[in-house]
Scaffold this motif. Structure first.
Motif, PDB file in Angstrom:
ATOM      1  N   LYS A 139       0.833  -1.202   0.000  1.00  0.00           N
ATOM      2  CA  LYS A 139       0.000   0.000   0.000  1.00  0.00           C
ATOM      3  C   LYS A 139       0.870   1.256   0.000  1.00  0.00           C
ATOM      4  CE  LYS A 139      -4.209   1.728   2.036  1.00  0.00           C
ATOM      5  NZ  LYS A 139      -5.267   1.517   3.006  1.00  0.00           N
ATOM      6  N   MET A 186      -0.610  11.505   1.178  1.00  0.00           N
ATOM      7  CA  MET A 186      -0.159  10.222   1.728  1.00  0.00           C
ATOM      8  C   MET A 186      -1.017   9.800   2.914  1.00  0.00           C
ATOM      9  SD  MET A 186       2.235   8.961  -0.125  1.00  0.00           S
ATOM     10  CE  MET A 186       3.123   7.765   0.857  1.00  0.00           C
ATOM     11  N   GLU A 194       2.224   1.790  -3.492  1.00  0.00           N
ATOM     12  CA  GLU A 194       1.186   2.291  -4.401  1.00  0.00           C
ATOM     13  C   GLU A 194       0.915   3.778  -4.153  1.00  0.00           C
ATOM     14  OE1 GLU A 194      -2.127  -0.289  -3.653  1.00  0.00           O
ATOM     15  OE2 GLU A 194      -1.241  -1.952  -4.776  1.00  0.00           O
ATOM     16  N   CYS A 195       0.773   4.149  -2.896  1.00  0.00           N
ATOM     17  CA  CYS A 195       0.506   5.554  -2.559  1.00  0.00           C
ATOM     18  C   CYS A 195       1.694   6.432  -2.948  1.00  0.00           C
ATOM     19  CB  CYS A 195       0.214   5.698  -1.067  1.00  0.00           C
ATOM     20  SG  CYS A 195      -1.361   4.966  -0.558  1.00  0.00           S
ATOM     21  N   ASN A 196       2.881   5.932  -2.709  1.00  0.00           N
ATOM     22  CA  ASN A 196       4.089   6.680  -3.034  1.00  0.00           C
ATOM     23  C   ASN A 196       4.167   6.945  -4.537  1.00  0.00           C
ATOM     24  OD1 ASN A 196       6.371   7.971  -2.062  1.00  0.00           O
ATOM     25  ND2 ASN A 196       7.677   6.224  -2.499  1.00  0.00           N
ATOM     26  N   GLN A 237       1.641   7.144  -6.607  1.00  0.00           N
ATOM     27  CA  GLN A 237       0.587   8.099  -6.956  1.00  0.00           C
ATOM     28  C   GLN A 237       0.940   9.522  -6.518  1.00  0.00           C
ATOM     29  OE1 GLN A 237      -3.136   6.702  -5.348  1.00  0.00           O
ATOM     30  NE2 GLN A 237      -2.871   4.683  -6.244  1.00  0.00           N
ATOM     31  N   ALA A 238       1.797   9.642  -5.510  1.00  0.00           N
ATOM     32  CA  ALA A 238       2.160  10.956  -4.975  1.00  0.00           C
ATOM     33  C   ALA A 238       3.305  11.610  -5.748  1.00  0.00           C
ATOM     34  CB  ALA A 238       2.543  10.827  -3.503  1.00  0.00           C
ATOM     35  N   GLU A 270      -4.155  10.548   3.468  1.00  0.00           N
ATOM     36  CA  GLU A 270      -5.453  10.118   2.929  1.00  0.00           C
ATOM     37  C   GLU A 270      -5.335   8.767   2.230  1.00  0.00           C
ATOM     38  OE1 GLU A 270      -9.449  10.080   2.029  1.00  0.00           O
ATOM     39  OE2 GLU A 270      -8.412  11.523   3.295  1.00  0.00           O
ATOM     40  N   CYS A 271      -4.310   8.629   1.407  1.00  0.00           N
ATOM     41  CA  CYS A 271      -4.116   7.399   0.642  1.00  0.00           C
ATOM     42  C   CYS A 271      -3.881   6.193   1.553  1.00  0.00           C
ATOM     43  CB  CYS A 271      -2.945   7.565  -0.331  1.00  0.00           C
ATOM     44  SG  CYS A 271      -2.677   6.146  -1.410  1.00  0.00           S
ATOM     45  N   LEU A 272      -3.047   6.349   2.543  1.00  0.00           N
ATOM     46  CA  LEU A 272      -2.717   5.233   3.424  1.00  0.00           C
ATOM     47  C   LEU A 272      -3.856   4.859   4.358  1.00  0.00           C
ATOM     48  CD1 LEU A 272       0.968   6.160   4.268  1.00  0.00           C
ATOM     49  CD2 LEU A 272       0.174   4.276   2.828  1.00  0.00           C
TER      50      LEU A 272
END
Length: 90
Positions: free
Chosen positions: A29, A49, A32-34, A36-37, A51-53
């Protein structure tokens, strides 16, 4: 005494496996978030980050339920029950 040690060793082995699986899920996760950021910096990246996590992924069943509920918003009683049953089976 040997059986107690055996049971303890088994419990430790099982708990380690579960902890490892959770760790891998968290790492995935985070990756993936990293990704997208990319391009975000400072407070914007920090907020994204966070919000995403913390976001939970919707399961296919939850998505189907949400969709069926939206379609059945004006239905009531037996009509709604019948529609929801058919919709969720699709």
């Amino acid at each position: 005494m040997k059986s107690i040690i055996g049971v303890f060793a088994l419990a430790v082995a099982l708990s380690t496996g579960v902890a490892h699986a959770v760790e891998n899920k968290q790492q995935t996760k985070m990756s993936e978030c990293n990704a997208q950021a990319a391009g975000k910096k400072g407070d914007e990246r920090k907020a994204f980050m966070k919000e995403c996590l913390s976001a939970k992924k919707e399961t296919p069943q939850q998505a189907k339920m949400k969709s069926c509920n939206a379609e059945a918003k004006d239905m009531k009683g037996d009509e709604r029950k019948k529609f929801m049953s058919q919709c969720l089976k699709k």
